[in-house]
Design a protein around this motif. Structure first.
Motif, PDB file in Angstrom:
ATOM      1  N   THR A  73      47.915  13.764  -5.553  1.00 23.39           N
ATOM      2  CA  THR A  73      48.595  13.860  -6.847  1.00 23.39           C
ATOM      3  C   THR A  73      48.130  12.749  -7.790  1.00 23.39           C
ATOM      4  O   THR A  73      47.747  13.004  -8.944  1.00 23.39           O
ATOM      5  CB  THR A  73      50.123  13.771  -6.650  1.00 23.39           C
ATOM      6  N   ALA A  74      48.159  11.507  -7.289  1.00 20.23           N
ATOM      7  CA  ALA A  74      47.716  10.381  -8.121  1.00 20.23           C
ATOM      8  C   ALA A  74      46.223  10.487  -8.431  1.00 20.23           C
ATOM      9  O   ALA A  74      45.789  10.194  -9.556  1.00 20.23           O
ATOM     10  CB  ALA A  74      48.015   9.065  -7.407  1.00 20.23           C
ATOM     11  N   SER A  79      41.843  11.326 -12.160  1.00 23.30           N
ATOM     12  CA  SER A  79      40.596  12.044 -12.437  1.00 23.30           C
ATOM     13  C   SER A  79      40.659  12.748 -13.783  1.00 23.30           C
ATOM     14  O   SER A  79      39.667  12.781 -14.531  1.00 23.30           O
ATOM     15  CB  SER A  79      40.307  13.061 -11.323  1.00 23.30           C
ATOM     16  N   ILE A  80      41.823  13.339 -14.098  1.00 22.48           N
ATOM     17  CA  ILE A  80      41.989  13.979 -15.411  1.00 22.48           C
ATOM     18  C   ILE A  80      41.808  12.952 -16.523  1.00 22.48           C
ATOM     19  O   ILE A  80      41.141  13.198 -17.533  1.00 22.48           O
ATOM     20  CB  ILE A  80      43.383  14.639 -15.506  1.00 22.48           C
ATOM     21  N   TYR A  81      42.404  11.771 -16.320  1.00 19.44           N
ATOM     22  CA  TYR A  81      42.279  10.715 -17.336  1.00 19.44           C
ATOM     23  C   TYR A  81      40.816  10.278 -17.480  1.00 19.44           C
ATOM     24  O   TYR A  81      40.306  10.141 -18.604  1.00 19.44           O
ATOM     25  CB  TYR A  81      43.144   9.516 -16.952  1.00 19.44           C
ATOM     26  N   VAL A  82      40.142  10.093 -16.352  1.00 18.43           N
ATOM     27  CA  VAL A  82      38.762   9.597 -16.404  1.00 18.43           C
ATOM     28  C   VAL A  82      37.847  10.612 -17.088  1.00 18.43           C
ATOM     29  O   VAL A  82      37.035  10.254 -17.949  1.00 18.43           O
ATOM     30  CB  VAL A  82      38.242   9.285 -14.980  1.00 18.43           C
ATOM     31  N   PRO A 155      41.109   5.684  -3.772  1.00 14.85           N
ATOM     32  CA  PRO A 155      39.741   5.929  -4.275  1.00 14.85           C
ATOM     33  C   PRO A 155      39.041   7.068  -3.531  1.00 14.85           C
ATOM     34  O   PRO A 155      38.264   7.815  -4.134  1.00 14.85           O
ATOM     35  CB  PRO A 155      39.033   4.594  -4.028  1.00 14.85           C
ATOM     36  N   THR A 156      39.318   7.204  -2.251  1.00 15.43           N
ATOM     37  CA  THR A 156      38.715   8.300  -1.483  1.00 15.43           C
ATOM     38  C   THR A 156      39.152   9.650  -2.028  1.00 15.43           C
ATOM     39  O   THR A 156      38.402  10.626  -1.962  1.00 15.43           O
ATOM     40  CB  THR A 156      39.125   8.182  -0.001  1.00 15.43           C
ATOM     41  N   ALA A 157      40.387   9.701  -2.555  1.00 14.97           N
ATOM     42  CA  ALA A 157      40.879  10.959  -3.116  1.00 14.97           C
ATOM     43  C   ALA A 157      40.351  11.197  -4.521  1.00 14.97           C
ATOM     44  O   ALA A 157      40.163  12.347  -4.930  1.00 14.97           O
ATOM     45  CB  ALA A 157      42.411  10.949  -3.129  1.00 14.97           C
ATOM     46  N   VAL A 158      40.111  10.126  -5.254  1.00  8.25           N
ATOM     47  CA  VAL A 158      39.735  10.268  -6.667  1.00  8.25           C
ATOM     48  C   VAL A 158      38.332  10.860  -6.820  1.00  8.25           C
ATOM     49  O   VAL A 158      38.128  11.805  -7.606  1.00  8.25           O
ATOM     50  CB  VAL A 158      39.819   8.900  -7.380  1.00  8.25           C
TER      51      VAL A 158
END
Length: 274
Positions: A73-74, A79-82, A155-158
């Motif tokens: 979720t985070a 990722s959307i923000y980046v 970070p692994t999820a991002v």
């Protein structure tokens, strides 16, 4: 084939050989000091058929699932923000996300303990806004364990989600909005389905390592509630029963392989449904 020989040799020596040794030891008997004696027995797996171990396994799955949900979720929001930033800003944000991980894992964990300690930055903040009054200990606790897990695996999820979202044409969001989709519908009916491969990869990269994590529950949780990784270390070091520890390791490995299989089947089903 000759060119592949070095790679095959390295994989055989560093991956397959230790794996075969662990599987072999899981069927061996132990001597009076707990070392591997040899022979063949199912007794180690039978010993794991105990409610105490099932309780640890259930708690491990619960911790891994909750940590995966929080990280995904985070990670999606980040990722959307980046991806909404200009390319130069994207690189800067990703760099800021990675920089803390250039330091040693133990150093970062002890730094997190200082942040959560009585009188630390978090305690100072909660005192300032009136949530707590005076020195409050956040470590050891289950909450501190989850904070450490999210900090370690976010970070692994991002990155897989970011890679998937980056390949989506930004005009699709505008087209969805023009066709009447609100913010939620745009994400749940357009962006998330198109980024599903990255999301599934993130689930795989967070869920499986969380199952075997050891240091974070010990340092931040105080080892009060053990997960599978802690049990394996305890069986090897404190109980001094290497065959039983090897059997628990094989069970954890099978659990990880089952997770990979489930996520692979889910990915194939999603691909066919779209």
């Amino acid at each position: 084939m000759i060119l592949l020989a070095p790679a095959v040799t390295i994989v055989a020596l560093l991956v397959l050989a230790p794996l075969v040794l662990v599987v072999r030891n899981s069927f061996a008997t132990a001597d009076e000091y707990g070392a591997v004696q040899g022979g063949f027995t199912w007794a180690n797996y039978a010993a794991l058929n105990d409610p105490a171990y099932f309780k640890v396994l259930g708690y491990s799955l619960e911790v891994a699932a909750l940590n995966t949900l929080i990280c995904i979720t985070a990670g999606y929001v980040i990722s959307i923000y980046v991806t909404s930033r200009p390319p130069t800003r994207q690189l800067l944000v990703l760099l800021l996300l990675v920089i803390p991980f250039w330091t040693d894992f133990l150093v970062r964990t002890f730094a997190l303990i200082n942040v959560l300690a009585p009188g630390g930055p978090l305690n100072t903040l909660t005192n300032a806004i009136g949530i707590t009054h005076g020195p409050t200990s956040w470590v050891p606790s289950t909450g501190a364990t989850f904070i450490g897990l999210v900090y370690a695996f976010l970070p692994t999820a991002v990155f897989p989600i970011y890679a998937s979202l980056r390949g989506i044409d930004p005009n699709l969001s505008e087209a969805a909005a023009d066709l009447g989709c609100g913010w939620w519908k745009t994400h749940f009916r357009v962006l998330i389905p198109m980024a599903r491969q990255g999301i599934l990869a993130s689930i795989l990269l967070v869920f499986i390592p969380t199952l075997g994590v050891y240091v974070i529950p010990v340092l931040l949780g105080g080892g009060k509630r053990q997960i599978v990784g802690n049990v394996i270390v305890t069986l090897y070091t404190e109980f001094r029963n290497a065959p039983l520890g090897a059997a628990a390791s094989v069970v954890l490995l099978l659990l990880m392989m089952a997770s990979v299989l489930v996520i692979g089947l889910l990915s194939r089903r999603l691909r066919r449904s779209l």
